[in-house]
Design a protein around this motif. Structure first.
Motif, PDB file in Angstrom:
ATOM      1  N   GLY A 131      44.162  18.074  23.754  1.00  0.00           N
ATOM      2  CA  GLY A 131      43.615  16.727  24.294  1.00  0.00           C
ATOM      3  C   GLY A 131      44.194  16.232  25.476  1.00  0.00           C
ATOM      4  N   ALA A 143      38.462  15.975  25.286  1.00  0.00           N
ATOM      5  CA  ALA A 143      39.684  15.431  24.976  1.00  0.00           C
ATOM      6  C   ALA A 143      39.498  14.448  23.486  1.00  0.00           C
ATOM      7  CB  ALA A 143      40.152  14.348  25.884  1.00  0.00           C
ATOM      8  N   LYS A 146      39.193  16.924  20.630  1.00  0.00           N
ATOM      9  CA  LYS A 146      40.269  17.527  20.312  1.00  0.00           C
ATOM     10  C   LYS A 146      41.372  16.656  19.371  1.00  0.00           C
ATOM     11  CE  LYS A 146      39.382  21.369  22.228  1.00  0.00           C
ATOM     12  NZ  LYS A 146      39.071  22.483  21.454  1.00  0.00           N
TER      13      LYS A 146
END
Length: 718
Positions: A131, A143, A146
């Motif tokens: 991320g 991001a 994640k």
């Protein structure tokens, strides 16, 4: 403004050595040399220190690399080892601002290994690292994906620390994206978890990130309100680095508000800590804030100096988002110095980075600077384009939806203030009601006294009832004991009447016949063997009676010493040999000499005598009684075997029962008390032994008993 990330530490910094400057030099208040000379000296000083910082920086990462390789060389190494995965995650994180591609590669490896090892903690940390990578590249969607995945795993394993880390980073990513509504919601969710788990460090970080949201809306008063909450939390934490991060952000806020003295105090306080602990990323940010303060004062030379220090640190970092404010600040500084061409270069570079990572706030600030530059150049068409872009981005960032979300929290804080004011007002109103309260207290006291008296009476009655119950129980126990004593007395008299009076009466009658001359001397002498047997029986019975009576009345008192089993057996064989000879019974002992045991000699003697006597009693003429022993780990096992009439299973089951009262005549009509075996059982157990019997009808009987061996410590005690 710098948003906090939480992972391996309270900040996202790597540690390198940075020179610490005196506040007076930093503010330029006591220097008397010409400015350009002072500037060159300071620049030379920082260049020397910067080379040291790079070395320290690399050394830390090399140390993690070495630990990873050392783990790989260990015997039995496996990529599924959780310690190895943790090291990979730490190594990946250390590359974040230096070699982001390595961050990506190592994090993917850690994620794969964690999945194969079913190590959810390692997988969560790897996802957070991924991320970070996508966040720094401005890939918001990746991001967010994640961080969400990391949050889901952390929730499934109920790991509050990882949950807060993922939640905070997810909210921060929404903030970077400009989605302040989701950012605020995420921060509030994280704050709730932090408060529930009493995690003050995360409360501090998340509250500060909420303050950042207000700062991004230029609501500086509300931002300061939250920063003051953060300072209060930090005081309890006693973590200087956390406090320094807050000071740096507050310095930036005060600079934006135009309160430059407050701004300088806060940023200098943070710099001293960051320099001491070599926290590069935050130190670069603090230098940039200090440059901004001088820019606000229009002290362009000093502003440029501090921007240059920040730029020097950024050369060792790959932190595009943080570099945008630095480059734009330098562009504004050169613009103020009249160096528009240099200013344009920095502004364009900052604008390009903002576009690369999709950072709307950065593009907004750079668009404003480029508008001013092109306006000075009288390139009004380009200036207008940048101005329109600036206005469009400003409208997007400040859209009504985001302001409404922030207003909700603002309303909440105002409600808390109103609540405090209402409490004060209520206290004033309560003061007017104290007379009523006092009267109520008097009535309450009377009620308490009455209740106390009633309770006391009940307690006394309860104690009396308990005392009566105890006395009743004591009487019942005494009654039970009296019954047992009566039973003992009855049994004693029964034995005396049946087993002792008979032989004594016969002996007395025989003597009277002899005395009156009704039988001759020769006839009397013929009765002597029988009289001897009767006297032996009386003596043996009396001995058992006395031992049994003592056990019943006072309890057996056992005094263990070292005893010789073979001697006790020999003595009893000698004592009972005449009785055995009368029935032509052989008495044989195979117990070795010096068979030493630990027990009460008198009690063991009674046990052996009773068992041999019983064996003789129930063995027909021409039989045999054998006494043998076997050595075990911690005790001797003695066996007294006869070739007698044996006994059935029912008799074996009851033979040791004290209340059985089994009295059986021997093969020669020998009498018994019925006490011997129950007495033997009690004495054997008092000496920490066991007794049992094995028998078959018409095949004979074997009695076994055990007695502890005499060890050296017993011999010394005796």
């Amino acid at each position: 403004m710098r948003i906090h990330n939480i992972y391996y530490a309270a900040d996202n910094a790597s540690y390198i050595l940075v020179a610490r400057m005196k506040p007076s030099m930093a503010q330029g208040t006591t220097i008397t040399y010409p400015f350009h000379i002072r500037m060159r000296a300071l620049m030379l000083f920082f260049c020397c220190i910067f080379s040291l910082t790079l070395f320290s920086q690399q050394k830390e990462r090399d140390s993690l690399e070495a630990l990873v390789k050392q783990k790989q060389r260990e015997k039995g190494f496996s990529v599924k080892d959780s310690t190895y995965i943790d090291l990979l995650n730490k190594l990946a994180y250390s590359q974040r601002f230096y070699k982001p591609e390595r961050l990506l590669i190592i994090s993917k490896e850690a994620k794969v290994y964690s999945a194969s090892a079913a190590y959810d903690e390692g997988k969560t940390e790897a996802l957070i690292n991924l991320g970070y990578y996508y966040s720094d590249k401005g890939k918001f969607k990746a991001a967010i994906s994640k961080f969400k995945a990391a949050l889901d795993i952390a929730k499934s394993i109920n790991d509050s620390d990882l949950m807060l880390s993922a939640q905070n980073n997810l909210a921060g990513e929404y903030s970077y994206k400009g989605d302040y509504s989701n950012a605020l919601e995420g921060y509030l969710d994280g704050l709730e978890v932090a408060e529930k788990n009493e995690n003050d460090l995360m409360r501090s970080i998340i509250t500060e990130n909420i303050a950042h949201l207000y700062a991004s809306q230029n609501d500086f008063e509300q931002a300061l309100f939250f920063y003051k909450q953060v300072k209060k939390i930090n005081e309890g934490l006693k973590k200087p680095i956390s406090s320094a991060e807050t000071y740096a952000n507050m310095g930036s806020i005060y600079a934006d508000m135009g309160k430059l003295e407050y701004a300088m105090y806060n940023v200098n306080s943070s710099i001293s800590v960051f320099e001491k602990h070599n926290i590069t990323a935050w130190l670069a940010y603090a230098y940039e804030v200090k440059g901004k303060i001088y820019l606000k004062q229009k002290k362009y030379d000093w502003a440029l100096f501090w921007y240059n220090q920040s730029e020097m640190l950024h050369k060792s970092l790959e932190d595009d988002r943080a570099e945008i404010d630095l480059l734009n600040g330098m562009a504004e500084t050169y613009l103020g110095m009249g160096k528009d061409s240099i200013s344009e270069q920095y502004a364009i570079k900052a604008f390009e980075i903002s576009g690369k990572i999709n950072f709307k706030e950065g593009k907004q600030k750079c668009a404003k600077t480029l508008y001013r530059i092109h306006k000075n150049k009288e390139d009004y068409a380009t200036a207008l384009n940048y101005h329109e872009l600036f206005q469009e981005l400003s409208d997007t960032i400040s859209r009504t939806e985001n302001k409404k979300s922030l207003s909700l929290l603002k309303t909440k804080s105002q409600y808390e203030k109103q609540k405090a004011e209402l409490i004060i007002e209520n206290e004033k109103q309560l003061a007017t009601q104290r007379n009523y309260v006092n009267a109520a207290l008097v009535i309450l006291m009377i009620f308490i006294v009455v209740t106390f008296l009633v309770h006391r009476s009940e307690k006394i009655q309860k104690n009396l009832n308990e005392e009566l119950r105890i006395k009743t129980a004591t009487l019942e126990e005494n009654e039970k004991e009296l019954k047992n004593i009566n039973q003992t007395k009855d049994k004693l008299f029964s034995i005396v009447a049946h087993d002792l009076r008979g032989p004594i009466g016969a002996f007395q009658g025989l003597l009277n016949l002899f005395k009156n001359g009704e039988i001759h001397k020769e006839e009397f002498m013929g009765f002597i063997p029988k009289l001897g047997n009767d006297i032996d029986h009386i003596s043996f019975t009396l001995n058992n009676l006395l031992s049994w009576g003592q056990a019943q009345m006072n309890g057996l008192i056992t005094k263990p010493t070292v005893i010789s089993l073979d001697n006790l057996v020999k003595e009893n064989i000698n004592l009972l040999s005449e009785t055995a000879t009368t029935k032509s019974i052989k008495l044989i002992s195979t117990i070795p000499e010096n068979t030493m045991a630990w027990g009460d000699g008198d009690q063991t003697d009674i046990v052996i005598r009773n068992l041999i006597s019983n064996a003789i009693k129930f063995t027909p003429n021409n039989g045999m009684v054998t006494i043998a022993s076997r050595e075990n780990d911690d005790h001797w096992e003695v066996a007294i075997r006869d070739t007698g009439i044996g006994m059935d299973e029912e008799t074996q089951a009851r033979i040791f029962d004290q209340n059985a009262n089994i009295t059986t005549y021997g093969t020669a009509n020998e009498k018994g008390t019925g006490l011997g075996l129950s007495l033997c059982k009690e004495m054997v157990e008092k000496n920490n032994g066991m007794i049992w019997v094995e028998s078959e009808l018409k095949q004979g009987t074997c009695f076994f008993f055990t007695v502890p061996k005499a060890h050296k410590r017993y011999q010394q005690a005796s």
